[in-house]
Design a protein around this motif. Structure first.
Motif, PDB file in Angstrom:
ATOM      1  N   GLY A  17     -44.824  -7.019 -30.849  1.00 43.74           N
ATOM      2  CA  GLY A  17     -45.321  -7.744 -29.686  1.00 43.74           C
ATOM      3  C   GLY A  17     -45.648  -9.183 -30.012  1.00 43.74           C
ATOM      4  N   ASP A  18     -45.196 -10.090 -29.156  1.00 42.51           N
ATOM      5  CA  ASP A  18     -45.595 -11.492 -29.232  1.00 42.51           C
ATOM      6  C   ASP A  18     -46.822 -11.737 -28.373  1.00 42.51           C
ATOM      7  N   LYS A  19     -47.030 -10.856 -27.399  1.00 46.61           N
ATOM      8  CA  LYS A  19     -48.158 -11.025 -26.482  1.00 46.61           C
ATOM      9  C   LYS A  19     -48.501  -9.702 -25.821  1.00 46.61           C
ATOM     10  N   VAL A  20     -49.700  -9.649 -25.264  1.00 45.61           N
ATOM     11  CA  VAL A  20     -50.117  -8.500 -24.467  1.00 45.61           C
ATOM     12  C   VAL A  20     -49.656  -8.761 -23.040  1.00 45.61           C
ATOM     13  N   ALA A  21     -48.852  -7.867 -22.512  1.00 47.20           N
ATOM     14  CA  ALA A  21     -48.291  -8.047 -21.171  1.00 47.20           C
ATOM     15  C   ALA A  21     -49.094  -7.318 -20.104  1.00 47.20           C
ATOM     16  N   GLY A  22     -50.052  -6.513 -20.518  1.00 50.86           N
ATOM     17  CA  GLY A  22     -50.860  -5.802 -19.547  1.00 50.86           C
ATOM     18  C   GLY A  22     -51.864  -4.898 -20.221  1.00 50.86           C
ATOM     19  N   LEU A  23     -52.945  -4.630 -19.518  1.00 52.48           N
ATOM     20  CA  LEU A  23     -53.990  -3.747 -20.009  1.00 52.48           C
ATOM     21  C   LEU A  23     -54.570  -3.043 -18.800  1.00 52.48           C
ATOM     22  N   GLY A  24     -54.713  -1.746 -18.885  1.00 53.34           N
ATOM     23  CA  GLY A  24     -55.273  -1.009 -17.763  1.00 53.34           C
ATOM     24  C   GLY A  24     -55.941   0.275 -18.210  1.00 53.34           C
ATOM     25  N   PHE A  25     -56.697   0.847 -17.310  1.00 56.16           N
ATOM     26  CA  PHE A  25     -57.367   2.118 -17.560  1.00 56.16           C
ATOM     27  C   PHE A  25     -56.971   3.059 -16.433  1.00 56.16           C
ATOM     28  N   PHE A  34     -47.202  -4.240 -24.511  1.00 57.81           N
ATOM     29  CA  PHE A  34     -46.813  -5.373 -25.340  1.00 57.81           C
ATOM     30  C   PHE A  34     -45.478  -5.933 -24.864  1.00 57.81           C
ATOM     31  N   ALA A  35     -45.287  -7.238 -25.086  1.00 62.45           N
ATOM     32  CA  ALA A  35     -44.024  -7.892 -24.764  1.00 62.45           C
ATOM     33  C   ALA A  35     -43.564  -8.680 -25.983  1.00 62.45           C
ATOM     34  N   ALA A  36     -42.258  -8.776 -26.126  1.00 66.11           N
ATOM     35  CA  ALA A  36     -41.659  -9.548 -27.211  1.00 66.11           C
ATOM     36  C   ALA A  36     -40.774 -10.627 -26.602  1.00 66.11           C
ATOM     37  N   ASP A  37     -40.785 -11.791 -27.216  1.00 66.79           N
ATOM     38  CA  ASP A  37     -39.917 -12.881 -26.779  1.00 66.79           C
ATOM     39  C   ASP A  37     -38.554 -12.695 -27.419  1.00 66.79           C
ATOM     40  N   ILE A  38     -37.520 -12.635 -26.581  1.00 68.02           N
ATOM     41  CA  ILE A  38     -36.157 -12.508 -27.092  1.00 68.02           C
ATOM     42  C   ILE A  38     -35.278 -13.542 -26.398  1.00 68.02           C
ATOM     43  N   GLY A  43     -29.351 -18.358 -24.574  1.00 69.53           N
ATOM     44  CA  GLY A  43     -30.226 -18.948 -25.569  1.00 69.53           C
ATOM     45  C   GLY A  43     -31.630 -19.229 -25.071  1.00 69.53           C
ATOM     46  N   GLU A  44     -31.918 -18.839 -23.831  1.00 67.59           N
ATOM     47  CA  GLU A  44     -33.256 -19.035 -23.285  1.00 67.59           C
ATOM     48  C   GLU A  44     -34.145 -17.867 -23.709  1.00 67.59           C
ATOM     49  N   VAL A  45     -35.382 -18.190 -24.042  1.00 67.78           N
ATOM     50  CA  VAL A  45     -36.313 -17.160 -24.490  1.00 67.78           C
ATOM     51  C   VAL A  45     -36.979 -16.513 -23.285  1.00 67.78           C
ATOM     52  N   GLU A  46     -36.952 -15.200 -23.259  1.00 62.88           N
ATOM     53  CA  GLU A  46     -37.578 -14.430 -22.187  1.00 62.88           C
ATOM     54  C   GLU A  46     -38.481 -13.365 -22.801  1.00 62.88           C
ATOM     55  N   ALA A  47     -39.593 -13.098 -22.143  1.00 59.56           N
ATOM     56  CA  ALA A  47     -40.476 -12.014 -22.582  1.00 59.56           C
ATOM     57  C   ALA A  47     -40.003 -10.712 -21.945  1.00 59.56           C
ATOM     58  N   THR A  48     -39.921  -9.682 -22.751  1.00 56.52           N
ATOM     59  CA  THR A  48     -39.539  -8.370 -22.243  1.00 56.52           C
ATOM     60  C   THR A  48     -40.498  -7.331 -22.818  1.00 56.52           C
ATOM     61  N   ARG A  49     -40.815  -6.321 -22.039  1.00 59.84           N
ATOM     62  CA  ARG A  49     -41.719  -5.267 -22.522  1.00 59.84           C
ATOM     63  C   ARG A  49     -41.117  -4.605 -23.747  1.00 59.84           C
TER      64      ARG A  49
END
Length: 89
Positions: A17-25, A34-38, A43-49
């Protein structure tokens, strides 16, 4: 793939994970997304779960305590600063 030093030897999938994409209970458990930048074909960077971490409340508290200890040690060694430059309020 061998287990990195300091980690238990488990044969489990890893989630990057590059970032937290969500948190819930929900339904008595904490769900961390988690999301990763790919890079896409252009060649554009996009975040994907990249994965989910599902924890009981007790496990979430234990995780927080462990992360707090790790952050404190990193700050003590001068590797990071967890004191904000200024507070917004």
């Amino acid at each position: 793939m061998p287990t990195p030093p300091g980690l238990p030897d488990f044969d489990l999938p890893m989630i990057f994970g590059d970032k937290v994409a969500g948190l819930g209970f929900q339904s008595g458990v904490m769900r961390l997304v988690f999301a990763a930048d790919i890079a896409n074909d252009a060649g554009e960077v996009e975040a994907t779960r990249s994965g989910y971490l599902i924890l009981t409340p007790d496990c979430m508290l234990q995780l927080r305590s462990t992360v707090d200890q790790m952050l404190g040690e990193l700050e003590r060694r001068g590797l990071i600063s967890i004191t904000p430059d200024k507070l917004h309020g």
